[in-house]
Design a protein around this motif. Structure first.
Motif, PDB file in Angstrom:
ATOM      1  N   VAL A 501     -17.771 -14.300  -6.098  1.00  0.00           N
ATOM      2  CA  VAL A 501     -17.687 -14.277  -7.702  1.00  0.00           C
ATOM      3  C   VAL A 501     -18.808 -13.923  -8.238  1.00  0.00           C
ATOM      4  N   PRO A 502     -18.641 -13.003  -9.600  1.00  0.00           N
ATOM      5  CA  PRO A 502     -20.066 -12.606 -10.284  1.00  0.00           C
ATOM      6  C   PRO A 502     -20.724 -13.673 -10.765  1.00  0.00           C
ATOM      7  N   VAL A 503     -22.125 -13.318 -11.188  1.00  0.00           N
ATOM      8  CA  VAL A 503     -22.996 -13.968 -11.636  1.00  0.00           C
ATOM      9  C   VAL A 503     -23.345 -13.470 -12.975  1.00  0.00           C
ATOM     10  N   VAL A 504     -23.071 -14.533 -14.218  1.00  0.00           N
ATOM     11  CA  VAL A 504     -23.360 -13.983 -15.497  1.00  0.00           C
ATOM     12  C   VAL A 504     -24.924 -14.325 -15.934  1.00  0.00           C
ATOM     13  N   ASP A 505     -25.521 -13.410 -16.636  1.00  0.00           N
ATOM     14  CA  ASP A 505     -26.662 -13.787 -17.123  1.00  0.00           C
ATOM     15  C   ASP A 505     -26.793 -14.416 -18.615  1.00  0.00           C
ATOM     16  N   GLU A 506     -28.045 -14.715 -19.134  1.00  0.00           N
ATOM     17  CA  GLU A 506     -27.947 -15.549 -20.413  1.00  0.00           C
ATOM     18  C   GLU A 506     -27.366 -14.560 -21.568  1.00  0.00           C
ATOM     19  N   PHE A 507     -27.260 -13.206 -21.513  1.00  0.00           N
ATOM     20  CA  PHE A 507     -26.638 -12.481 -22.412  1.00  0.00           C
ATOM     21  C   PHE A 507     -25.080 -12.201 -22.101  1.00  0.00           C
ATOM     22  N   GLY A 508     -24.490 -12.845 -21.234  1.00  0.00           N
ATOM     23  CA  GLY A 508     -23.182 -12.706 -20.968  1.00  0.00           C
ATOM     24  C   GLY A 508     -22.887 -11.523 -20.022  1.00  0.00           C
ATOM     25  N   ARG A 509     -23.780 -10.761 -19.320  1.00  0.00           N
ATOM     26  CA  ARG A 509     -23.767  -9.638 -18.653  1.00  0.00           C
ATOM     27  C   ARG A 509     -23.262 -10.111 -17.355  1.00  0.00           C
ATOM     28  N   VAL A 510     -22.135  -9.300 -16.690  1.00  0.00           N
ATOM     29  CA  VAL A 510     -21.365  -9.824 -15.537  1.00  0.00           C
ATOM     30  C   VAL A 510     -22.053  -9.033 -14.560  1.00  0.00           C
ATOM     31  N   ALA A 511     -22.615  -9.807 -13.362  1.00  0.00           N
ATOM     32  CA  ALA A 511     -22.901  -8.758 -12.018  1.00  0.00           C
ATOM     33  C   ALA A 511     -23.857  -7.851 -12.592  1.00  0.00           C
ATOM     34  N   ALA A 512     -24.644  -8.064 -13.652  1.00  0.00           N
ATOM     35  CA  ALA A 512     -25.588  -6.908 -13.937  1.00  0.00           C
ATOM     36  C   ALA A 512     -26.877  -6.870 -13.063  1.00  0.00           C
ATOM     37  N   THR A 513     -27.313  -5.555 -13.302  1.00  0.00           N
ATOM     38  CA  THR A 513     -28.744  -5.332 -12.707  1.00  0.00           C
ATOM     39  C   THR A 513     -29.707  -5.957 -13.639  1.00  0.00           C
ATOM     40  N   PRO A 514     -30.914  -6.299 -12.955  1.00  0.00           N
ATOM     41  CA  PRO A 514     -32.135  -6.771 -13.907  1.00  0.00           C
ATOM     42  C   PRO A 514     -32.278  -6.049 -15.216  1.00  0.00           C
ATOM     43  N   LEU A 515     -32.753  -6.699 -16.378  1.00  0.00           N
ATOM     44  CA  LEU A 515     -33.061  -6.161 -17.533  1.00  0.00           C
ATOM     45  C   LEU A 515     -34.922  -6.235 -17.484  1.00  0.00           C
ATOM     46  N   PRO A 516     -35.325  -5.090 -17.742  1.00  0.00           N
ATOM     47  CA  PRO A 516     -36.871  -4.912 -17.721  1.00  0.00           C
ATOM     48  C   PRO A 516     -37.368  -5.325 -18.930  1.00  0.00           C
ATOM     49  N   ALA A 517     -38.481  -5.945 -19.115  1.00  0.00           N
ATOM     50  CA  ALA A 517     -39.318  -6.614 -20.240  1.00  0.00           C
ATOM     51  C   ALA A 517     -39.410  -5.246 -21.081  1.00  0.00           C
ATOM     52  N   LEU A 518     -39.476  -5.474 -22.460  1.00  0.00           N
ATOM     53  CA  LEU A 518     -39.641  -4.178 -23.283  1.00  0.00           C
ATOM     54  C   LEU A 518     -40.886  -4.213 -24.032  1.00  0.00           C
ATOM     55  N   GLU A 519     -41.491  -3.026 -24.564  1.00  0.00           N
ATOM     56  CA  GLU A 519     -42.256  -3.133 -25.590  1.00  0.00           C
ATOM     57  C   GLU A 519     -41.615  -2.462 -26.944  1.00  0.00           C
ATOM     58  N   LEU A 520     -42.084  -2.457 -27.974  1.00  0.00           N
ATOM     59  CA  LEU A 520     -41.433  -2.155 -29.448  1.00  0.00           C
ATOM     60  C   LEU A 520     -40.674  -0.992 -29.486  1.00  0.00           C
ATOM     61  N   ASP A 521     -41.684   0.243 -28.622  1.00  0.00           N
ATOM     62  CA  ASP A 521     -40.911   1.365 -28.924  1.00  0.00           C
ATOM     63  C   ASP A 521     -39.769   1.743 -28.074  1.00  0.00           C
ATOM     64  N   GLU A 522     -39.660   1.057 -26.805  1.00  0.00           N
ATOM     65  CA  GLU A 522     -38.686   1.000 -25.965  1.00  0.00           C
ATOM     66  C   GLU A 522     -37.410   0.203 -26.503  1.00  0.00           C
ATOM     67  N   ALA A 523     -37.532  -0.834 -27.051  1.00  0.00           N
ATOM     68  CA  ALA A 523     -36.691  -1.512 -27.949  1.00  0.00           C
ATOM     69  C   ALA A 523     -35.890  -0.705 -28.926  1.00  0.00           C
ATOM     70  N   TRP A 524     -36.719  -0.181 -29.626  1.00  0.00           N
ATOM     71  CA  TRP A 524     -36.297   0.727 -30.504  1.00  0.00           C
ATOM     72  C   TRP A 524     -35.211   1.926 -30.034  1.00  0.00           C
TER      73      TRP A 524
END
Length: 666
Positions: A501-524
């Protein structure tokens, strides 16, 4: 055909999942079938979403939901990111022998105009497998309805709407038999991206099907009556009123051999039904198309067929499409009727049935039933302008030999026919687990806990060594990095089952690869690209075609200096506000999902850390009405309440909720 001859272009089954061109992107779709494989579904999802597997795994949304016969092994979401293979809830109680219907219902949205959409219906004779694309002779029927057509619908548009309505009704009913919990999960602030997309497509389908005066549908299933019993009425709905003198019947499987001195029962019943309904002349030309090495009762009854003047042929190789060297086997199921006249090049009064139903009793002459009737579906229609053979004054796509795998000139010698094997039996191998997904809660040491939603029965979660995880209530300890899927083990009816069964992260992403921490320009970049997907690479940035630069007006960026970090954050807030005030209301929920996920990833950035050190909350500025679209200016609207919840959740993540607001600024 010479190797230098130009082959006719035909759309493959996988290509049917593509939008008309690059500006159309799939939002959500349903499909059902007897079988599928990860390779095909991965291709279909890539064409549908216009995202690579890594981009879909990064996004963690479900784009396609597949309901398959429970004898089909589970297809992992890791094999086909963005595709959920839904398990059946109660396989022994299902109301059909096999789930054999092969139908898809898809929704596409225009990249630049969310009010412009397309709903597509696909009816296939082939399974959702690589074998269908590469080895089989199969058929597919496909129709679209576009939003703009509903403003002043023509009779032809209404006919397509009726077909979509009938298919939707069957798929909605089928969905009640499958475990849809994975599709209904929510992130902590609002509906997930999957839920938003599903609701959007449902709204489009409502608009397509709400007209109570729609004509009878060409789409047909055997939920209540067999396909054969419905055939005469369907032909009359298609405008066929004259008896035809030529009938072609084809199937990938035929019934098992019975009495070799009689015509196979399904063929005999089909001929009788059409004659009794005055849709087939008394002495027609009848052709049966088979796989010579596997044609079941046809091989045993070959002499009876010959005595009845029913000609048995092998299929056309469709060399004009696949080339001379292809060795595809017939899997298509169809009937083709027409009137032949020596003084006409046209197939007069032509009609076609194509669909999932083989010319067997469970497939064609029985209604759906647990003990002997599969769930089957197809379409019956009257094509116009078909030619008996290619003609220089007409398009090659009008020639019958280029649209159906038929050839009239070369019958099979009786001694060449072989019965082959019957439809293989297969046990139920994929049933619903006690839980459809598990929520991940991260700990400070990068390990975490898997939290189970309510389950009606007990189960174990197996760790990477295959041992049960330590459990406390509905929390299961996980001593490694967040997994994308986990194995669940449970017992039912004295049998032990194991499923992933899939694992769901805090954002509701299903079986997703890790999200990297961002800086402001990357977030933009992630926000400026909206509504393009926030991909796992820079492809979306290049495709966006927008000025995504985030550079403080005062000069080059230097995150080591606090004043620059403040200036960068203020630039970010202003640009974000300018971007979101231009979001149309139809996209607002999806924008809030993107906004929450992106801002959460900034929690450890230099800009946010600087504001925490200054005891200031930069997010409060985003509550100013002028920084929000008019339909979400306050919490008096649903759009405003969703937005307020997002800002509040991000403030907690950034640890700035109790700090002083900086307010609006110029």
């Amino acid at each position: 055909m010479s190797r230098t001859t130009k082959k006719l272009e035909r759309v493959s089954l996988a290509q049917c999942f593509e939008g008309p061109d690059e500006v159309w992107r799939g939002r959500f779709g349903w499909l059902c079938g007897y079988s599928a494989d990860g390779d095909f579904l991965n291709q279909a999802a890539e064409r549908f979403t216009r995202q690579t597997a890594s981009q879909r795994a990064h996004g963690g949304a479900i784009a396609l939901a597949a309901m398959l016969d429970p004898g089909n092994p589970a297809i992992s979401i890791l094999e086909a990111p963005g595709v959920a293979h839904l398990p059946i809830l109660d396989a022994p109680a299902r109301p059909f022998a096999l789930l054999h219907a092969k139908v898809a219902l898809l929704g596409f949205c225009h990249r630049d105009d969310p009010d412009d959409w397309i709903v597509r219906l696909i009816v296939s004779t082939g399974n959702w497998t690589r074998q269908t694309v590469e080895e089989s002779l199969d058929l597919v029927w496909c129709i679209d309805v576009r939003a703009s057509e509903l403003k002043a619908p023509t009779p032809e548009t209404q006919q397509r709407c009726a077909d979509i309505a009938a298919a939707r009704e069957m798929l909605n009913w089928l969905g009640t038999l499958f475990d849809r919990r994975l599709l209904d999960l929510r992130s902590h602030a609002q509906a997930s991206e999957t839920g938003i997309a599903m609701a959007q497509v449902e709204e489009w389908l409502d608009r397509c099907t709400r007209n109570p005066a729609l004509p009878p549908a060409r789409f047909v299933s055997n939920r209540r009556q067999s396909l054969l019993a419905q055939l005469p009425e369907q032909l009359r709905h298609a405008g066929i009123t004259r008896a035809v003198n030529c009938l072609a019947m084809a199937s990938g499987y035929y019934e098992s051999a019975a009495n070799p001195h009689e015509i196979p029962s399904v063929l005999a019943q089909t001929l009788a039904q059409l004659k009794e309904s005055a849709l087939l002349v008394k002495h027609p030309e009848v052709y049966v198309f088979v796989n010579p090495r596997a044609c079941q009762a046809i091989a045993a009854s070959a002499r009876a067929l010959n005595d009845a003047k029913i000609q048995v042929h092998g299929p056309s190789t469709l060399a004009s499409i696949f080339g001379d060297d292809n060795v595809r086997t017939l899997h298509a199921k169809f009937l083709f009727g027409a009137n032949f006249q020596k003084n006409s090049i046209f197939c007069l009064d032509a009609w076609v049935y194509l669909g999932s139903g083989n010319l067997t009793q469970p497939g064609f002459t029985h209604a759906m039933h647990r003990q002997g009737g599969n769930l089957e579906a197809g379409v019956v229609f009257a094509p116009q302008g078909l030619l008996w053979e290619p003609h220089p004054d007409h398009s090659p796509y009008q020639a019958i030999e280029n649209v159906l795998p038929v050839q009239w000139d070369t019958p099979i010698e009786l001694h060449e026919l072989q019965a082959g094997g019957d439809m293989p039996e297969r046990p139920d191998v994929f049933q619903a687990a006690p839980v459809a997904w598990l929520r991940w809660q991260a700990d400070a040491d990068e390990h975490g806990t898997l939290v189970a939603p309510h389950a009606e029965s007990s189960f174990d979660i197996l760790n990477t060594c295959g041992e049960p995880c330590a459990q406390s209530g509905d929390h299961y300890s996980w001593t490694d990095a967040r997994p994308r899927t986990v194995s669940v083990r449970w017992r039912a009816n004295d049998t032990v089952f194991v499923a992933d069964v899939p694992v769901v992260d805090e954002f509701g992403r299903v079986a997703a690869t890790p999200l990297p921490a961002l800086e402001l320009d990357e977030a933009w970049w992630r926000l400026a690209n909206f509504p393009l997907p926030a991909g796992a690479d820079d492809a979306a940035s290049e495709e966006a075609g927008v000025d995504g630069a985030l550079i403080p007006r005062g000069g080059p960026l230097d995150r080591t200096h606090g004043s620059y970090a403040v200036r960068e954050m203020m630039e970010f807030i202003e640009q974000l506000a300018e971007r979101q005030t231009a979001i149309v209301q139809a996209d607002w929920s999806a924008w809030c999902c993107r906004l929450e996920q992106t801002l959460m990833l900034l929690a450890d950035s230099a800009g946010v850390a600087t504001f925490r050190d200054l005891d200031l909350n930069p997010l409060d500025a985003l509550r100013v009405p002028s920084f929000r679209p008019s339909y979400a200016e306050t919490d008096a609207t649903e759009a405003g309440r969703i937005y307020e919840a997002v800002i509040a959740s991000v403030e907690l993540k950034w640890d700035v909720a109790a700090l002083s607001p900086i307010g609006a600024f110029a």
